[in-house]
Write an enzyme that holds these catalytic residues in place. Structure first.
Site, mmCIF file in Angstrom:
data_model
loop_
_atom_site.group_PDB
_atom_site.id
_atom_site.type_symbol
_atom_site.label_atom_id
_atom_site.label_comp_id
_atom_site.label_asym_id
_atom_site.label_seq_id
_atom_site.Cartn_x
_atom_site.Cartn_y
_atom_site.Cartn_z
ATOM 1 N N ASP A 43 0.864 -1.171 0.000
ATOM 2 C CA ASP A 43 0.000 0.000 0.000
ATOM 3 C C ASP A 43 0.904 1.225 0.000
ATOM 4 O O ASP A 43 2.115 1.109 0.083
ATOM 5 C CB ASP A 43 -0.928 -0.018 1.208
ATOM 6 C CG ASP A 43 -0.178 0.215 2.511
ATOM 7 O OD1 ASP A 43 -0.803 0.589 3.503
ATOM 8 O OD2 ASP A 43 1.050 0.005 2.528
ATOM 9 N N ASP A 61 -8.050 -7.240 -0.012
ATOM 10 C CA ASP A 61 -7.142 -7.387 1.124
ATOM 11 C C ASP A 61 -7.906 -7.019 2.381
ATOM 12 O O ASP A 61 -8.838 -6.219 2.315
ATOM 13 C CB ASP A 61 -5.921 -6.461 0.995
ATOM 14 C CG ASP A 61 -6.229 -5.050 1.474
ATOM 15 O OD1 ASP A 61 -6.800 -4.275 0.678
ATOM 16 O OD2 ASP A 61 -5.956 -4.745 2.644
ATOM 17 N N CYS A 112 -12.049 -28.839 5.931
ATOM 18 C CA CYS A 112 -10.864 -28.023 5.695
ATOM 19 C C CYS A 112 -9.602 -28.877 5.677
ATOM 20 O O CYS A 112 -9.437 -29.761 6.530
ATOM 21 C CB CYS A 112 -10.763 -26.959 6.787
ATOM 22 S SG CYS A 112 -9.371 -25.834 6.579
ATOM 23 N N CYS A 138 -6.447 -27.651 5.959
ATOM 24 C CA CYS A 138 -5.292 -26.945 6.504
ATOM 25 C C CYS A 138 -4.655 -27.792 7.600
ATOM 26 O O CYS A 138 -5.286 -28.688 8.158
ATOM 27 C CB CYS A 138 -5.689 -25.567 7.037
ATOM 28 S SG CYS A 138 -6.414 -25.552 8.693
ATOM 29 N N CYS A 146 -6.606 -28.027 10.964
ATOM 30 C CA CYS A 146 -7.752 -28.924 10.969
ATOM 31 C C CYS A 146 -7.341 -30.378 10.804
ATOM 32 O O CYS A 146 -8.048 -31.283 11.232
ATOM 33 C CB CYS A 146 -8.760 -28.520 9.896
ATOM 34 S SG CYS A 146 -9.578 -26.955 10.284
ATOM 35 N N HIS A 163 -5.485 -21.515 9.754
ATOM 36 C CA HIS A 163 -6.813 -21.947 9.324
ATOM 37 C C HIS A 163 -7.547 -20.816 8.611
ATOM 38 O O HIS A 163 -8.156 -21.038 7.559
ATOM 39 C CB HIS A 163 -7.661 -22.436 10.493
ATOM 40 C CG HIS A 163 -9.097 -22.607 10.111
ATOM 41 N ND1 HIS A 163 -9.563 -23.708 9.415
ATOM 42 C CD2 HIS A 163 -10.167 -21.785 10.242
ATOM 43 C CE1 HIS A 163 -10.847 -23.561 9.152
ATOM 44 N NE2 HIS A 163 -11.250 -22.410 9.651
#
Lengths: 412, 308
Positions: free
Chosen positions: A114, A289, A327, A329, A332, A357
């Site tokens: 940014d 974002d 999930c 990830c 998980c 997660h």
């Protein structure tokens, strides 16, 4: 407005569905034939990013406690770094020494920075915006400093991000004065020109203009016209997500995507809630974002398909399911809600596990959006998503209206 | 929890400042607790596969420690599933362990271990520094913990002392560690260093109840808080094969420390645990090849180079 293009049909749409700049190549892969949603790829110097895409925020050159490997494992493709923070510490000289933030923090995929303007206005006292730039008091020694468009680009050049944002004249969206927005609209154009001139690295770093105009359609149209005339590789919709009501937010996004070139990426800044992401994709936005997923993780909240769950709650003390059994990830795959319940807000590793997660959740959501567009079932996806998110089909009016504007009707 | 082994509940709340009365009380209470634990263990179905370790107590009083151990020795035959010994009562965790002189730790430990048979494992938990670890190893202690690398991480530092006898990539102290020399630990009686033994007393602080401030570090580590790291493109330890050293520079880690980011302790702990593990590999290897003293001398010389 909706045109029908699919992977199966023709080369006739190739001309308006792709674009090429020195540091960015954009190509639409498929479009929804009903709404304005599209899925594309954006080739950047460090990585080829699939769109629509959500960018997790790694403010100070790190994703809050996560190793770069973990962030990649959660399928992030592009992350955001903050120019104000990095320009202050470690500073542009050190980043120049390391050639880029990529090298400094060992992130080999894409980075977007940014401009620093928003942070300064929101974080610092006595920030005053003049034609020259943003005047502020250094938080370290109280001395008067100035962030000009040139300085912002110089820091961003040092950071070396694949995409840089122009320094824009950011007005609090809840400001009532039309005149202030009018000034900001024209000044943003002048600052864009100064930013473009100051970019020492146009072959490796893209510069995106940021459309201004507050909630005033006429000002937005002026901004759109002026900034698109600069023929940038991509564009951002700024000045939103500042606390305005949603029913004022979506018409502005809709207006902007109608007027932004189709064959370039569109980035709506500050959007990160799942519902907002889905709606904005329907409205034709490609990039987002938000600090929300990583921030809420640090408070013990995990993102799930109907919102979020706070793992501190007593109901999870004996819940031996993972956060989400769908999930994939690492959190998980390895930990139960019960275990997380014992460590949230007590052990820092809880922040890491939930951040992983939540980033994975956002990535999976974006991937589902992309796949549904490719397979011509985006509308069904939106309908199912909203039905899962809002029990008893208690859809907020703004969601109904925004989707209706692009010909999507929700289930009832 | 069904652990492989556990410590019998005890009162080890004693340290170098404890009165004789406190120590006696701790022994009295612990004796009763031990008997109850043994009984409960016998009757517990879930703990049938777990052994228990007997605490070795007596605070900083050698005679009390001997007395306790002798009493324990006499009862060993009556225990089923007794697995080993746990040396306790010398510190109350954290830095209170770090600042004890290795010589002192050794004599207390020796008084606890001498009356006992040697064929059972002995554990000694606490933030013992590397030289203390070596002293305890020489006395026959088998199991330690990671408290020391943890404390080092907490104060944003990274272990650098040489861990291997054979490696040529051992880092010699870098000159920019001069900046934190002025913060070295103080000792009560500050003898001149003439040989290794007195050296290990030199690096001990006797600062009372709060032994260490945040900006004081041991000679076994380097501080990543230090400004001298600002633009260093090297890793913490050149040649170290840990994830942190293979991927990140001191400059980046210093930046993370400076801006208080969560990733700083993550990267430091990865390095410190790796380094600590390598240290113990070296100890085992040195014992097998009869070179434990060489390892001790190597580390002592390293300290001498820092504090000449």
């Amino acid at each position: 407005m909706a045109t029908t293009t699919s992977l199966a049909s023709g080369a006739s749409s190739v001309i308006t569905s792709s674009s090429s700049s020195p540091a960015l190549t954009f190509k639409i892969l498929a479009e929804c034939s009903i709404s304005k949603a599209r899925t594309s790829i954006m080739k950047l110097p460090h990585y080829t990013v699939e769109l629509p895409m959500f960018m997790p925020v790694g403010t100070q050159g790190t994703m809050k406690g996560l190793l770069p490997e973990q962030v990649k494992e959660a399928n992030a493709q592009i992350i955001l770094g903050n120019t104000y923070h990095l320009g202050t510490r470690p500073g542009k000289d050190l980043l120049n020494k390391f050639q880029s933030l990529h090298n400094f923090m060992q992130w080999d995929r894409a980075i977007l920075t940014d401009s620093g303007g928003f942070q300064m206005v929101s974080l610092l006292e006595l920030a005053e915006i003049t034609e020259e730039g943003v005047k502020f008091r250094s938080p370290y020694d109280g001395s008067e400093c100035m962030l000009t468009p040139e300085e912002s680009i110089e820091i961003q050049n040092a950071i070396g991000g694949d995409i840089m944002m122009q320094l824009d004249d950011v007005v609090d969206v809840r400001e009532k004065e039309y005149e202030r927005f009018k000034i900001a609209t024209y000044r943003t154009t002048r600052w864009l020109d100064r930013c473009m001139k100051a970019n020492k690295n146009p072959d490796m770093q893209n510069l995106f203009p940021i459309i201004q105009g507050g909630l005033f359609p006429d000002l937005r149209k002026i901004s759109l016209e002026e900034l698109t005339a600069r023929n940038a590789p991509g564009y951002a919709i700024g000045g939103l997500s500042g606390g305005e009501e949603k029913d004022k937010f979506w018409p502005v996004v809709h207006l902007c995507t109608n007027h932004l070139p189709k064959n370039k990426p569109r980035y709506c800044m500050g959007v990160g809630f799942a519902v907002d992401l889905v709606v904005c994709c329907a409205l034709g936005v490609d990039m987002f974002d938000c600090v929300f997923p990583t921030r809420t993780a640090r408070f013990g909240c995990a993102l799930v398909d109907n919102g979020q769950i706070n793992l501190k709650a007593r109901e999870f003390a004996n819940d031996f399911q993972p956060i989400d059994d769908k999930c994939d990830c690492t959190t998980c795959q390895n930990y139960t809600r019960s275990y997380l319940n014992t460590i949230v807000t007590k052990e820092t590793v809880a922040c890491h596990l939930l951040s992983i997660h939540n980033i994975a959740y956002q990535m999976r959501l974006m991937r589902n959006i992309r796949e549904s567009i490719k397979e011509g079932r985006f509308v069904e996806f939106v309908q199912d998503f909203m039905e899962t998110y809002y029990r008893d089909q208690a859809y907020p009016q703004w969601v109904i209206d925004a989707l209706a504007a692009v010909n999507i009707t929700l289930n009832s | 929890m069904q652990p492989d082994w556990f410590e019998a509940l005890n009162d080890a709340d004693t340290d170098k400042n404890s009165t004789k009365k406190r120590v006696s009380k701790s022994l009295l209470l612990s004796k009763s607790l031990l008997e109850q634990c043994v009984e409960a263990h016998k009757n517990s179905e879930n703990l049938q596969d777990s052994s228990f370790f007997i605490p070795l107590l007596g605070g900083h009083c050698e005679s009390e420690r001997t007395r306790w151990s002798k009493a324990v020795a006499g009862t060993l035959n009556s225990y089923e599933r007794f697995g080993g010994f746990s040396l306790l009562g010398m510190h109350t965790n954290g830095s209170t362990a770090e600042t004890l002189a290795p010589k002192l730790i050794s004599s207390l430990t020796k008084s606890s271990l001498d009356p006992l048979p040697s064929e059972y494992p002995r554990q000694s938990f606490g933030a013992w520094n590397p030289l203390a670890i070596l002293s305890l190893t020489k006395l026959g202690v088998d199991i330690f913990d990671s408290a020391f690398p943890f404390l080092v991480t907490e104060r944003k530092a990274a272990l650098k002392f040489p861990v291997s006898l054979d490696s040529e990539s051992d880092e010699t102290p870098v000159n920019d560690s001069l900046t934190h020399q002025s913060k070295k630990l103080k000792t009560e009686n500050a003898p001149e260093i003439s040989n290794g033994q007195e050296l290990s007393e030199e690096i001990v602080s006797n600062e009372g109840e709060n032994p260490r401030e945040d900006n004081i570090i041991s000679p076994f580590e380097m501080s990543l808080k230090d400004e001298s790291n600002f633009s260093v493109t090297e890793p913490i330890l050149v040649g170290c094969q840990c994830y942190t050293c293979k991927n990140f520079t001191r400059s980046y880690i210093h930046h993370l420390v400076n801006v208080n980011e969560l990733l700083a302790p993550v990267l430091l702990m990865i390095h410190n645990l790796h380094h600590w593990t390598k240290f113990f590999e070296s100890i085992r290897s040195a014992i097998k090849t009869g070179r434990l003293t060489d390892l001790e001398i190597k580390i002592q010389s390293y300290i001498l180079d820092i504090y000449p």
